[in-house]
Design a protein around this motif. Structure first.
Motif, mmCIF file in Angstrom:
data_model
loop_
_atom_site.group_PDB
_atom_site.id
_atom_site.type_symbol
_atom_site.label_atom_id
_atom_site.label_comp_id
_atom_site.label_asym_id
_atom_site.label_seq_id
_atom_site.Cartn_x
_atom_site.Cartn_y
_atom_site.Cartn_z
ATOM 1 N N LYS A 79 0.818 -1.206 0.000
ATOM 2 C CA LYS A 79 0.000 0.000 0.000
ATOM 3 C C LYS A 79 0.856 1.262 0.000
ATOM 4 N N ALA A 80 1.911 1.265 0.828
ATOM 5 C CA ALA A 80 2.781 2.444 0.912
ATOM 6 C C ALA A 80 3.492 2.696 -0.419
ATOM 7 N N GLU A 81 3.988 1.635 -1.039
ATOM 8 C CA GLU A 81 4.689 1.776 -2.314
ATOM 9 C C GLU A 81 3.726 2.209 -3.421
ATOM 10 N N LEU A 82 2.514 1.674 -3.397
ATOM 11 C CA LEU A 82 1.521 2.054 -4.405
ATOM 12 C C LEU A 82 1.166 3.533 -4.289
ATOM 13 N N GLU A 83 0.959 3.991 -3.058
ATOM 14 C CA GLU A 83 0.626 5.401 -2.858
ATOM 15 C C GLU A 83 1.768 6.298 -3.343
ATOM 16 N N ALA A 84 3.008 5.865 -3.087
ATOM 17 C CA ALA A 84 4.157 6.655 -3.529
ATOM 18 C C ALA A 84 4.201 6.746 -5.054
ATOM 19 N N ARG A 85 3.946 5.654 -5.732
ATOM 20 C CA ARG A 85 3.971 5.655 -7.192
ATOM 21 C C ARG A 85 2.809 6.456 -7.769
ATOM 22 N N LEU A 86 1.651 6.332 -7.157
ATOM 23 C CA LEU A 86 0.495 7.103 -7.631
ATOM 24 C C LEU A 86 0.745 8.601 -7.455
ATOM 25 N N ASP A 87 1.339 8.965 -6.307
ATOM 26 C CA ASP A 87 1.664 10.382 -6.070
ATOM 27 C C ASP A 87 2.655 10.893 -7.116
ATOM 28 N N ARG A 88 3.633 10.067 -7.436
ATOM 29 C CA ARG A 88 4.656 10.468 -8.403
ATOM 30 C C ARG A 88 4.055 10.664 -9.795
ATOM 31 N N ILE A 89 3.189 9.736 -10.185
ATOM 32 C CA ILE A 89 2.546 9.838 -11.503
ATOM 33 C C ILE A 89 1.632 11.050 -11.559
ATOM 34 N N GLU A 90 0.917 11.306 -10.462
ATOM 35 C CA GLU A 90 0.011 12.449 -10.424
ATOM 36 C C GLU A 90 0.794 13.756 -10.529
ATOM 37 N N ALA A 91 1.958 13.798 -9.868
ATOM 38 C CA ALA A 91 2.791 15.004 -9.919
ATOM 39 C C ALA A 91 3.339 15.240 -11.326
ATOM 40 N N GLU A 92 3.631 14.160 -12.041
ATOM 41 C CA GLU A 92 4.217 14.270 -13.380
ATOM 42 C C GLU A 92 3.182 14.532 -14.464
ATOM 43 N N THR A 93 1.989 13.950 -14.319
ATOM 44 C CA THR A 93 0.978 14.033 -15.390
ATOM 45 C C THR A 93 -0.235 14.879 -15.033
ATOM 46 N N GLY A 94 -0.410 15.127 -13.720
ATOM 47 C CA GLY A 94 -1.589 15.882 -13.300
ATOM 48 C C GLY A 94 -2.813 14.996 -13.111
ATOM 49 N N ARG A 95 -2.668 13.735 -13.366
ATOM 50 C CA ARG A 95 -3.797 12.811 -13.197
ATOM 51 C C ARG A 95 -3.360 11.627 -12.338
ATOM 52 N N ARG A 96 -4.254 11.236 -11.421
ATOM 53 C CA ARG A 96 -3.940 10.113 -10.524
ATOM 54 C C ARG A 96 -4.553 8.832 -11.107
ATOM 55 N N PRO A 97 -3.736 7.820 -11.404
ATOM 56 C CA PRO A 97 -4.261 6.582 -11.986
ATOM 57 C C PRO A 97 -5.294 5.910 -11.064
ATOM 58 N N LYS A 98 -6.327 5.344 -11.685
ATOM 59 C CA LYS A 98 -7.365 4.629 -10.937
ATOM 60 C C LYS A 98 -7.714 3.345 -11.678
ATOM 61 N N GLY A 99 -8.602 2.584 -11.089
ATOM 62 C CA GLY A 99 -9.136 1.401 -11.737
ATOM 63 C C GLY A 99 -8.094 0.420 -12.207
ATOM 64 N N LYS A 100 -8.174 0.049 -13.492
ATOM 65 C CA LYS A 100 -7.320 -0.985 -14.063
ATOM 66 C C LYS A 100 -5.839 -0.609 -13.989
ATOM 67 N N ILE A 101 -5.518 0.649 -14.241
ATOM 68 C CA ILE A 101 -4.115 1.080 -14.229
ATOM 69 C C ILE A 101 -3.536 0.956 -12.815
ATOM 70 N N ALA A 102 -4.315 1.378 -11.814
ATOM 71 C CA ALA A 102 -3.848 1.270 -10.427
ATOM 72 C C ALA A 102 -3.668 -0.197 -10.026
ATOM 73 N N LYS A 103 -4.581 -1.057 -10.512
ATOM 74 C CA LYS A 103 -4.483 -2.484 -10.211
ATOM 75 C C LYS A 103 -3.217 -3.086 -10.826
ATOM 76 N N GLU A 104 -2.919 -2.683 -12.069
ATOM 77 C CA GLU A 104 -1.713 -3.188 -12.733
ATOM 78 C C GLU A 104 -0.448 -2.709 -12.024
ATOM 79 N N LEU A 105 -0.494 -1.478 -11.520
ATOM 80 C CA LEU A 105 0.647 -0.961 -10.761
ATOM 81 C C LEU A 105 0.869 -1.783 -9.485
#
Length: 329
Positions: A79-105
């Motif tokens: 969970k901690a690693e996933l949140e870190a990666r989601l935060d990083r992607i959101e900072a880079e793209t402006g969008r936070r991955p959800k659904g299928k993309i978050a599951k694949e991550l």
């Protein structure tokens, strides 16, 4: 050897030669998990000898051992690693991955962390009595035993078919009667451990540990609707155990009167053979006595599969002419 005993009946089996069974088992020999493999299961040598056989025949009693290794990554780490990666992607793209993309991550993180996860190993003993027509698995629940049964059916050959043994009287009903009447079945005594549970959504539970059960209070709980889910018992002053409402025998222990009569073996091989002979010898008497105390075994119709009660003296569902079976020799 056995800490638990879950009984399965051999409804059908034409046992192949022992050598053929050994070859089948060798194809599913235990190997440790690979770097990114979360689980591995396979057969181990019952004697613990790396060069030994995968199935042992001790006086006609067959013994196998299934090994399982699991590697798990703590959910909090994932969970901690996933949140870190989601935060990083959101900072880079402006969008936070959800659904299928978050599951694949998340799946990617698990694969990345598995090589660093510590493996945990366990082993489950299996005892097959071809003559008596049953299989005993050292498991405390059917969920654990089901996997073993599936692998046995796939590997033993000979069209083997197994079914979980059932008694004419449910263990919960029988245990309730023994507790309310304060009278154990012939050959058994009730010990000082019991759990009673209300069969409703609240599951109100009462547990007794190291406490006499020969008191009115226990009967009152049963009258109020609670049913026994486990009860500590002793058979013939030889074996103590805990019977569950699923007809699982747990916390098996051979008592001093049994152990005092055994000789001290000097070789590991002798220890194994002596242990198998001792444990199976006691269980071959305990299991029928317990089934008789539960009103006999339900026999299944070979065509419909429906269960029908059989008297305590009904013969076991063993293969015809067991003396001719190669595995029973």
């Amino acid at each position: 050897m056995f800490k638990n005993a879950l009984l399965y009946r051999i409804d059908q089996w034409n046992p192949p030669p022992l050598e053929e069974v050994e070859e089948r088992l060798a194809g599913s020999r235990f190997t440790a998990c690979g770097a990114t493999q979360p689980e591995s299961a396979g057969w181990l040598q019952p004697r613990g000898d790396k060069e030994g056989a995968l199935i042992e025949n001790v006086g006609g009693q067959l013994v196998l051992r299934l090994g399982v290794e699991r590697k798990a990554v703590p959910s909090s780490v994932i969970k901690a690693e996933l949140e870190a990666r989601l935060d990083r992607i959101e900072a880079e793209t402006g969008r936070r991955p959800k659904g299928k993309i978050a599951k694949e991550l998340k799946e990617e993180i698990v694969q990345d962390l598995l090589p660093r996860a510590f493996p945990k190993r366990s082993a489950t003993l299996v005892w097959i009595d071809v003559r008596a027509g049953f299989v005993v698995i050292d498991a405390a629940s059917t969920a654990k035993a089901d996997r073993v049964v599936t692998m046995l059916v796939e590997l033993l050959g000979g069209g083997i078919r197994l079914s979980l043994a059932q008694s004419a009287i449910s263990p919960a009903t029988a245990m309730a009667e023994w507790l309310t009447s304060k009278e154990a079945p012939a050959g058994f005594t009730v010990d000082r451990e019991c759990e009673l549970k209300q069969p409703d959504s609240e599951k109100a539970t009462v547990k007794y540990a190291r406490h006499t059960l020969d008191i009115d209070e226990v009967g009152q709980h049963i009258v109020q609707g609670k049913l026994p889910t486990s009860l500590a018992m002793t058979w013939s002053s030889r074996v103590s155990f805990v019977l569950s409402d699923a007809m699982t025998i747990k916390k098996l222990k051979l008592l001093d009167v049994v152990l005092e009569g055994t000789s001290t073996a000097t070789k590991d091989e002798d220890h194994f053979d002596a242990d198998v002979a001792l444990v199976t010898g006691e269980l071959k008497q305990l299991i029928p006595a317990l089934i008789e105390a539960l009103g006999g075994e339900l026999q299944r119709d070979a065509v419909t599969g429906a269960a029908a009660p059989a008297g305590p003296s009904a013969p076991p569902a063993a293969p015809a002419d067991p003396s001719a079976q190669p595995l029973a020799a």
